[in-house]
Write a protein that holds these residues in place. Structure first.
Motif, PDB file in Angstrom:
ATOM      1  N   SER A 114       0.969  -1.259  -0.151  1.00  0.00           N
ATOM      2  CA  SER A 114       0.104   0.084  -0.107  1.00  0.00           C
ATOM      3  C   SER A 114       1.046   1.244   0.124  1.00  0.00           C
ATOM      4  N   GLY A 115       0.242   2.274  -0.444  1.00  0.00           N
ATOM      5  CA  GLY A 115       1.078   3.584  -0.291  1.00  0.00           C
ATOM      6  C   GLY A 115       0.458   4.561  -1.439  1.00  0.00           C
ATOM      7  N   PRO A 116       1.197   5.826  -1.560  1.00  0.00           N
ATOM      8  CA  PRO A 116       0.616   6.697  -2.470  1.00  0.00           C
ATOM      9  C   PRO A 116       1.197   6.518  -4.042  1.00  0.00           C
ATOM     10  N   GLU A 176      -1.933   1.383 -12.391  1.00  0.00           N
ATOM     11  CA  GLU A 176      -1.795   1.907 -11.208  1.00  0.00           C
ATOM     12  C   GLU A 176      -0.462   1.591 -10.817  1.00  0.00           C
ATOM     13  N   ILE A 203       2.775   2.267  -7.491  1.00  0.00           N
ATOM     14  CA  ILE A 203       3.036   3.018  -6.158  1.00  0.00           C
ATOM     15  C   ILE A 203       4.373   3.203  -6.207  1.00  0.00           C
ATOM     16  N   VAL A 232       5.506   9.812  -6.837  1.00  0.00           N
ATOM     17  CA  VAL A 232       4.382  10.253  -7.889  1.00  0.00           C
ATOM     18  C   VAL A 232       5.179  11.169  -8.783  1.00  0.00           C
ATOM     19  N   ARG A 236      -3.376  11.525  -9.427  1.00  0.00           N
ATOM     20  CA  ARG A 236      -2.480  11.239  -8.363  1.00  0.00           C
ATOM     21  C   ARG A 236      -3.347  10.750  -7.202  1.00  0.00           C
ATOM     22  N   LEU A 237      -2.870   9.679  -6.504  1.00  0.00           N
ATOM     23  CA  LEU A 237      -3.657   9.097  -5.579  1.00  0.00           C
ATOM     24  C   LEU A 237      -2.953   8.963  -4.046  1.00  0.00           C
ATOM     25  N   ASN A 238      -3.443   9.393  -3.150  1.00  0.00           N
ATOM     26  CA  ASN A 238      -2.776   9.400  -1.821  1.00  0.00           C
ATOM     27  C   ASN A 238      -2.829   7.821  -1.260  1.00  0.00           C
ATOM     28  N   GLN A 239      -3.377   6.999  -1.667  1.00  0.00           N
ATOM     29  CA  GLN A 239      -3.461   5.584  -1.020  1.00  0.00           C
ATOM     30  C   GLN A 239      -3.881   4.733  -2.183  1.00  0.00           C
TER      31      GLN A 239
END
Length: 256
Positions: A118-120, A199, A201, A204, A235-238
């Motif tokens: 998991s992560g940005p 996607e 990780i 970014v 862009r995704l925070n998680q």
């Protein structure tokens, strides 16, 4: 006068006998029987070949159904593999081993995509052109997303330092292959239709810069502007990525 009359009366009788003789000749009867046998044989062969089905069946539809069926089977096998992997991890946690070795093994599993992470991160979505877009003189292949387009995005993400990548929610590993089958993309034996969600990780900024620098993606963006193919960035925070659940496909490897 009577002689000619008698001859005229006999002519129709002679002709009738000749016709009757021809109709009843052995050669004619044999020919008729052979024709009937040949017709029956052809009908039998056609019936066996067809076996009650259309001789001009839709092979494309059969291939599509086969892909979907095999995809469903692969999904079941992947679920079973995930359950077995969880069981192995539980049994491994119960054994007593050297902690340094366990930590090294975990790090390798993360790099190989065998551990959930998991992560940005960064997301790219590719879609075909709308169905009502049919420019004159443009081939239909130019209006759909191809495997090389998806691969270009994945390669750019890796080049940008991505730690983990997924396509349609499936973890991408070193042996992952992307194949086009008709208007679908097959990944790990499962067919997917657009939109294609990719996607990654990692950092970014680096991932986005690598995507912007990709020549292949720049060409794809030209088709986006010209013919309406879809392209989205986010862009995704998680991002939560599952572990790879299939067969790695490598039994022996050696570092250089």
């Amino acid at each position: 006068m009577n002689v000619w009359r008698k001859i005229a009366e006999r002519v129709p009788r002679v002709r009738a006998r000749i016709a009757q003789s021809r109709q009843r000749s052995p050669r004619g009867r044999v020919t008729t029987v052979l024709v009937c046998l040949l017709a029956g044989l052809m009908m039998t062969v056609a019936s066996i070949a067809a076996r009650g089905t259309d001789l001009r069946s839709d092979r494309t539809a059969n291939l599509r159904d086969l892909i979907v069926t095999q995809g469903n089977r692969n999904t079941e096998l992947r679920t079973e593999a995930e359950a077995l992997r969880d069981e192995v991890e539980q049994l491994s946690a119960q054994r007593f081993g050297a902690p340094p070795v366990d930590r090294a093994s975990t790090a390798l599993e993360v790099a190989a995509g065998l551990v959930a992470v998991s992560g940005p991160g960064f997301r790219v979505v590719l879609t075909d052109a709308p169905n009502d877009v049919r420019p004159a003189g443009v081939d239909d292949d130019s209006l759909v997303v191809h495997q090389q387009d998806i691969q270009a995005v994945v390669n750019a993400m890796w080049a940008g330092g991505a730690e983990a990548v997924t396509i349609q929610g499936q973890r991408v590993i070193a042996t992952t292959g992307i194949k086009c089958v008709g208007n679908t993309v097959v990944l790990h034996g499962i067919p997917y239709a657009p939109p294609y969600v990719i996607e990654a990780i990692g950092d970014v900024n680096q991932i986005e810069a690598s995507i912007d620098a990709s020549e292949h993606i720049q060409v794809y963006l030209q088709y986006v502007d010209a013919y309406g193919l879809g392209y989205e960035e986010q862009r995704l925070n998680q991002i939560d990525m599952p572990a790879f659940a299939g067969s790695v496909g490598v039994t022996l490897a050696r570092s250089q």
